[in-house]
Design an enzyme around this catalytic site. Structure first.
Site, mmCIF file in Angstrom:
data_model
loop_
_atom_site.group_PDB
_atom_site.id
_atom_site.type_symbol
_atom_site.label_atom_id
_atom_site.label_comp_id
_atom_site.label_asym_id
_atom_site.label_seq_id
_atom_site.Cartn_x
_atom_site.Cartn_y
_atom_site.Cartn_z
ATOM 1 N N LYS A 156 0.859 -1.272 0.000
ATOM 2 C CA LYS A 156 0.017 0.100 0.233
ATOM 3 C C LYS A 156 0.860 1.248 -0.055
ATOM 4 O O LYS A 156 1.168 1.891 1.099
ATOM 5 C CB LYS A 156 -0.839 0.050 1.197
ATOM 6 C CG LYS A 156 -2.541 0.099 0.785
ATOM 7 C CD LYS A 156 -3.259 0.085 2.114
ATOM 8 C CE LYS A 156 -4.164 0.831 2.087
ATOM 9 N NZ LYS A 156 -5.218 1.008 1.070
HETATM 10 N N1 PMP Z 1 -6.820 -2.670 -3.514
HETATM 11 C C1 PMP Z 1 -6.580 -1.406 -3.127
HETATM 12 C C2 PMP Z 1 -5.663 -0.881 -4.330
HETATM 13 C C3 PMP Z 1 -6.840 -0.759 -2.140
HETATM 14 O O1 PMP Z 1 -6.475 0.432 -1.917
HETATM 15 C C4 PMP Z 1 -7.576 -1.418 -1.057
HETATM 16 C C5 PMP Z 1 -7.925 -0.613 -0.193
HETATM 17 N N2 PMP Z 1 -7.151 -0.864 1.201
HETATM 18 C C6 PMP Z 1 -8.139 -2.664 -1.412
HETATM 19 C C7 PMP Z 1 -7.728 -3.082 -2.808
HETATM 20 C C8 PMP Z 1 -8.932 -3.438 -0.667
HETATM 21 O O2 PMP Z 1 -8.198 -3.959 0.532
HETATM 22 P P1 PMP Z 1 -8.476 -4.121 2.062
HETATM 23 O O3 PMP Z 1 -9.786 -4.978 1.788
HETATM 24 O O4 PMP Z 1 -7.487 -4.816 2.635
HETATM 25 O O5 PMP Z 1 -8.995 -2.878 2.555
#
Ligand code: PMP
Length: 305
Positions: free
Chosen positions: A157
């Site tokens: 991230k």
């Molecule tokens: N893909 C991206 C690019 C994201 O920013 C997120 C949000 N965190 C997700 C998928 C979903 O991840 P999560 O379920 O861990 O929030």
């Protein structure tokens, strides 16, 4: 937006207004930061606040810091404790969003990852719905491509990579769509701007594999487990063709902010009969109960503040 009262900043909890960085900060200039996004849910009946899967989020957060050669001395457990400390001071009695950020903190000129100081901040703010039409979203296939693992790893991230997500989101929004699905370099489905993608075809749930330039979503992982364990639906991780979006029975997006968002139209084509399908509806209901700590079987996914 309502501001938090406090922030964890430079090793301690300080008033939110004191948590500031200078304009020369490396992360601000070069995107050299990583972040997390965790939700807290207020259980009105119990008058308690629960955080959803914080250890899993912080494990991914630390993996993201490794991709940027960061050396933070915090374990996932310690980060969870710090978050609880912060939340006990904030005393929110409503749904919230927690934003940990690890960033290259030196104020200097120089493109690199090495020989830089790494810093950590955590803030928590009030948060409700992220997607306006989360029960009947209209999405488009973006003309942008997803960042590739050999450009900026999507499994981290990484702040700089969110320029890619922002391009995807804004062009979709300005064209009248709620969200966009982006293809990876080889033309297969990757994910949304900040959510993972699932389709349902002939009773099977399908989602791109973690090698398709996606973020390894915590919601994605939770939904796969719930589909298999609770709904007894097979889940397959494999490349998804763009054209499969147009002929699938159901389509939904998952993410901490987006939760389980039902998509009912893609590029002006109705999905299935144009209404939320039964698998999506069941998963939305299950997930909504679990995150608020109302499902005894999944209490281990929540942490009481
Ligand atoms: N893909 C991206 C690019 C994201 O920013 C997120 C949000 N965190 C997700 C998928 C979903 O991840 P999560 O379920 O861990 O929030």
């Amino acid at each position: 937006m309502e501001h938090p009262k406090y922030a964890f900043f430079e090793g301690q909890i300080v008033p939110f207004g004191e948590a500031k960085v200078g304009v020369l900060t490396h992360a601000l200039n070069y995107g050299t930061a990583v972040f997390g996004g965790i939700r807290g849910y207020w259980n009105d009946q119990q008058q308690r606040l629960y955080i959803f899967r914080p250890i899993d989020h912080y494990q991914r957060f630390i993996q993201s810091t490794r991709l940027l050669s960061m050396e933070l001395e915090y374990s996932p457990e310690r980060l969870c404790e710090l978050t609880l400390e912060l939340l006990r001071k904030e005393r929110y009695q409503r749904d919230i969003y927690i934003r940990p950020l690890a960033y290259k903190a030196d104020e200097l000129i120089g493109v690199r990852l090495h020989n830089l100081r790494d810093a950590l901040s955590i803030v928590a703010l009030p948060f409700d719905r992220y997607m306006k039409n989360d029960d009947h979203a209209h999405v488009t296939v973006s003309s942008w491509r997803r960042v590739d693992d050999n450009m900026i790893p999507a499994r981290g991230k990484i702040s700089g990579a969110y320029v890619n997500s922002s391009l995807i989101k804004t062009d979709a929004y300005r064209s009248g769509f709620d969200e966009a699905i982006v293809l990876n370099q080889d033309g297969h489905i990757s994910e949304g701007s900040a959510m993972n993608v699932f389709i349902v075809r002939n009773g099977t749930m399908i989602t791109p594999a973690i090698t398709d330039n996606i973020l390894e979503g915590i919601t994605r992982r939770s939904i796969i487990e719930l589909a298999r364990e609770e709904l007894k639906i097979p889940v397959v991780e494999r490349p998804i063709d763009r054209s499969e979006l147009y002929i699938c029975d159901e389509l939904f997006l998952t993410g901490t902010a987006a939760q389980v968002t039902a998509v009912t139209r893609v590029d002006h084509r109705p999905i299935g009969n144009g209404e939320m399908g039964p698998v999506t509806a069941s998963l939305r209901e299950l997930y909504a109960g679990i995150v608020r700590a109302q499902n005894p079987k999944y209490m281990h996914w929540t942490v009481l503040v």
